[in-house]
Enzyme design. Structure first.
Site, PDB file in Angstrom:
ATOM      1  N   SER A 142       0.875  -1.179   0.000  1.00  0.00           N
ATOM      2  CA  SER A 142       0.000   0.000   0.000  1.00  0.00           C
ATOM      3  C   SER A 142       0.913   1.230   0.000  1.00  0.00           C
ATOM      4  O   SER A 142       2.094   1.110   0.377  1.00  0.00           O
ATOM      5  CB  SER A 142      -0.846   0.001   1.273  1.00  0.00           C
ATOM      6  OG  SER A 142      -1.392   1.275   1.526  1.00  0.00           O
ATOM      7  N   TYR A 155      -1.660  -0.686  10.563  1.00  0.00           N
ATOM      8  CA  TYR A 155      -1.865  -1.083   9.162  1.00  0.00           C
ATOM      9  C   TYR A 155      -0.603  -0.777   8.357  1.00  0.00           C
ATOM     10  O   TYR A 155      -0.100  -1.628   7.612  1.00  0.00           O
ATOM     11  CB  TYR A 155      -3.077  -0.339   8.581  1.00  0.00           C
ATOM     12  CG  TYR A 155      -3.315  -0.640   7.113  1.00  0.00           C
ATOM     13  CD1 TYR A 155      -3.804  -1.881   6.702  1.00  0.00           C
ATOM     14  CD2 TYR A 155      -3.049   0.314   6.134  1.00  0.00           C
ATOM     15  CE1 TYR A 155      -4.012  -2.154   5.358  1.00  0.00           C
ATOM     16  CE2 TYR A 155      -3.258   0.048   4.786  1.00  0.00           C
ATOM     17  CZ  TYR A 155      -3.738  -1.192   4.403  1.00  0.00           C
ATOM     18  OH  TYR A 155      -3.942  -1.465   3.068  1.00  0.00           O
TER      19      TYR A 155
HETATM   20  P1  NDP Z   1     -11.446  -5.811   0.075  1.00  0.00           P
HETATM   21  O1  NDP Z   1     -11.908  -5.727   1.481  1.00  0.00           O
HETATM   22  O2  NDP Z   1     -12.424  -5.547  -1.018  1.00  0.00           O
HETATM   23  O3  NDP Z   1     -10.795  -7.248  -0.200  1.00  0.00           O
HETATM   24  C1  NDP Z   1     -10.012  -7.899   0.754  1.00  0.00           C
HETATM   25  C2  NDP Z   1      -9.954  -9.364   0.381  1.00  0.00           C
HETATM   26  O4  NDP Z   1      -9.137 -10.036   1.351  1.00  0.00           O
HETATM   27  C3  NDP Z   1     -11.306 -10.049   0.385  1.00  0.00           C
HETATM   28  O5  NDP Z   1     -11.423 -10.842  -0.773  1.00  0.00           O
HETATM   29  C4  NDP Z   1     -11.272 -10.920   1.628  1.00  0.00           C
HETATM   30  O6  NDP Z   1     -11.986 -12.121   1.388  1.00  0.00           O
HETATM   31  C5  NDP Z   1      -9.797 -11.228   1.725  1.00  0.00           C
HETATM   32  N1  NDP Z   1      -9.411 -11.672   3.044  1.00  0.00           N
HETATM   33  C6  NDP Z   1      -9.475 -11.017   4.229  1.00  0.00           C
HETATM   34  N2  NDP Z   1      -9.076 -11.807   5.223  1.00  0.00           N
HETATM   35  C7  NDP Z   1      -8.730 -12.998   4.668  1.00  0.00           C
HETATM   36  C8  NDP Z   1      -8.239 -14.216   5.164  1.00  0.00           C
HETATM   37  N3  NDP Z   1      -8.022 -14.409   6.481  1.00  0.00           N
HETATM   38  N4  NDP Z   1      -8.005 -15.226   4.308  1.00  0.00           N
HETATM   39  C9  NDP Z   1      -8.227 -15.055   2.988  1.00  0.00           C
HETATM   40  N5  NDP Z   1      -8.694 -13.940   2.435  1.00  0.00           N
HETATM   41  C10 NDP Z   1      -8.937 -12.920   3.281  1.00  0.00           C
HETATM   42  O7  NDP Z   1     -10.184  -4.837  -0.017  1.00  0.00           O
HETATM   43  P2  NDP Z   1      -9.165  -4.485  -1.205  1.00  0.00           P
HETATM   44  O8  NDP Z   1      -9.490  -5.221  -2.421  1.00  0.00           O
HETATM   45  O9  NDP Z   1      -9.083  -3.012  -1.256  1.00  0.00           O
HETATM   46  O10 NDP Z   1      -7.807  -5.014  -0.556  1.00  0.00           O
HETATM   47  C11 NDP Z   1      -6.936  -5.910  -1.219  1.00  0.00           C
HETATM   48  C12 NDP Z   1      -5.512  -5.593  -0.802  1.00  0.00           C
HETATM   49  O11 NDP Z   1      -5.175  -4.284  -1.265  1.00  0.00           O
HETATM   50  C13 NDP Z   1      -5.267  -5.570   0.702  1.00  0.00           C
HETATM   51  O12 NDP Z   1      -4.039  -6.193   0.994  1.00  0.00           O
HETATM   52  C14 NDP Z   1      -5.213  -4.097   1.030  1.00  0.00           C
HETATM   53  O13 NDP Z   1      -4.463  -3.847   2.186  1.00  0.00           O
HETATM   54  C15 NDP Z   1      -4.556  -3.564  -0.233  1.00  0.00           C
HETATM   55  N6  NDP Z   1      -4.757  -2.133  -0.456  1.00  0.00           N
HETATM   56  C16 NDP Z   1      -6.008  -1.623  -0.638  1.00  0.00           C
HETATM   57  C17 NDP Z   1      -6.181  -0.251  -0.810  1.00  0.00           C
HETATM   58  C18 NDP Z   1      -7.527   0.361  -0.939  1.00  0.00           C
HETATM   59  O14 NDP Z   1      -7.617   1.608  -0.880  1.00  0.00           O
HETATM   60  N7  NDP Z   1      -8.600  -0.381  -1.142  1.00  0.00           N
HETATM   61  C19 NDP Z   1      -5.021   0.661  -0.855  1.00  0.00           C
HETATM   62  C20 NDP Z   1      -3.770   0.015  -0.691  1.00  0.00           C
HETATM   63  C21 NDP Z   1      -3.648  -1.343  -0.513  1.00  0.00           C
HETATM   64  P3  NDP Z   1     -12.871 -12.920   2.452  1.00  0.00           P
HETATM   65  O15 NDP Z   1     -13.398 -11.941   3.453  1.00  0.00           O
HETATM   66  O16 NDP Z   1     -13.941 -13.566   1.607  1.00  0.00           O
HETATM   67  O17 NDP Z   1     -11.935 -13.936   3.045  1.00  0.00           O
END
Ligand code: NDP
Length: 244
Positions: A142, A155
Site C-alpha cells: 500500500s 496497518y
Molecule cells: P477488500 O476488502 O475488497 O478485499 C479484501 C480481500 O481479502 C477479500 O477478498 C477478503 O476475502 C480477503 N481476506 C481477508 N481476510 C482474509 C483471510 N483471512 N483469508 C483469505 N482472504 C482474506 O479490499 P481491497 O481489495 O481493497 O484489498 C486488497 C488488498 O489491497 C489488501 O491487501 C489491502 O491492504 C490492499 N490495499 C487496498 C487499498 C484500498 O484503498 N482499497 C489501498 C492500498 C492497498 P474474504 O473476506 O472472503 O476472506
C-alpha cells in the site's frame, strides 16, 4: 513482452475489490486463475462469470492465516493446472484506529492477515517455484508501506513489512521474480471493517480520491507480462495529482 496465456496465477483475497478485479483482468488475457478467500459464495459467482466469458478458473476456500490452508490452496492449484507460475498475495484487512484506542485484537488481526498471510503464501509457493526453476510472487502492499497517517500506524506497519519481505525475496533469488504493488486509495470494501469513528471520518475524505480496482489488476498484468529476465520490483498506482 511475455504472454499471459496459460500462465497459472493464484490470487488470495479474490472475493472482492482488487483481488476480484485482478482475477477478471488476468483471466480475460488468457491466464488460468485460481482464486481463494473465505467467502466461497462470492468466489463461485466470480468463477461462473469468468467461465461464461471464456476464461479458465478454479476456486477454493482459503484462510491465509492458516498455513495448512494456504498449503492446501497451492496444492489444489497444482493438482488442477499442474504448476504455479504466479502467486498474488493480495488478501488484507484494514480496521484503522488511533493507537490510543488500544484495539489489540484488531492490531493482531492485521498482523495475522497482512503479514503472516503473505509469508504463508510464500512458504507454500516458493519451494514449488524453485523446483520448477521459475516463478513470480506479487505482494500487495500500500502507499501505507511508505507513509504513516494518523489511525494507520499498525496497518502501515504491516504494509512496511510486506515491502521488507518483498525486497528480501528479490535479493535472495535470481530465479524467482518478485513485485511489490503499492496502491493508493482504491474503491473496495476494505474500509468497511473500520469500527473507530475518527478513522471512519478520515477514510470518508480519502474515499473521494479513490480509483477503480481494475487499475491495480492492469498493473499486475504489466508486471507478469515482462520477459523472464526482467523483474518489475515496485509499482505505485494512485489517483492522479493527489498526495495520498
Ligand atoms: P477488500 O476488502 O475488497 O478485499 C479484501 C480481500 O481479502 C477479500 O477478498 C477478503 O476475502 C480477503 N481476506 C481477508 N481476510 C482474509 C483471510 N483471512 N483469508 C483469505 N482472504 C482474506 O479490499 P481491497 O481489495 O481493497 O484489498 C486488497 C488488498 O489491497 C489488501 O491487501 C489491502 O491492504 C490492499 N490495499 C487496498 C487499498 C484500498 O484503498 N482499497 C489501498 C492500498 C492497498 P474474504 O473476506 O472472503 O476472506
Amino acid at each position: 513482452m511475455a504472454s499471459l496465456a496459460n500462465k497459472v496465477v493464484l490470487i488470495t483475497g479474490a472475493s472482492s475489490g482488487i483481488g476480484e478485479s485482478t482475477a477478471r483482468v488476468l483471466a480475460a488475457s488468457g491466464a488460468r486463475v485460481v482464486i481463494g478467500a473465505r467467502r466461497t459464495d462470492r468466489l463461485e459467482t466470480l468463477a461462473e462469470e469468468i467461465e461464461s466469458a471464456g476464461g479458465s478458473v478454479r476456486y477454493r476456500k482459503l484462510d491465509v492465516v492458516d498455513p495448512d490452508d494456504m498449503e492446501a490452496f497451492v496444492a489444489f492449484a497444482c493438482a488442477e493446472f499442474g504448476q504455479v507460475d504466479v502467486l498474488v498475495n493480495n488478501a488484507g484487512v484494514m480496521p484503522l484506529s488511533p493507537l490510543s484506542a488500544l484495539k489489540i485484537d484488531e492490531w493482531n488481526w492485521m498482523i495475522d492477515v497482512n503479514i503472516r498471510g503473505t509469508l504463508h503464501g510464500i512458504a507454500a509457493a516458493l519451494p514449488r517455484m524453485e523446483a520448477q526453476g521459475h516463478g513470480h510472487i506479487i505482494n500487495v502492499s500500500s502507499v501505507g508501506g511508505f507513509v504513516v497517517q494518523p489511525t494507520a500506524a499498525v496497518y502501515a506497519a504491516t504494509k512496511f513489512a510486506v515491502r521488507a519481505i518483498s525486497e528480501g525475496l528479490r535479493k535472495e533469488s535470481d530465479k524467482i521474480r518478485c513485485t511489490c504493488v503499492y496502491p493508493g486509495v482504491v474503491e473496495s470494501e476494505l474500509a468497511d471493517t473500520i469500527s473507530d469513528e475518527t478513522a471512519r471520518e478520515r477514510m470518508k475524505a480519502y474515499r473521494k480520491l479513490s480509483i477503480q480496482p481494475d487499475a491495480i489488476g492492469r498493473a499486475i498484468q504489466f508486471a507478469i507480462e515482462q520477459p523472464n529476465d526482467v523483474d518489475v520490483n515496485e509499482i505505485v498506482v494512485r489517483p492522479l495529482m493527489t498526495q495520498v
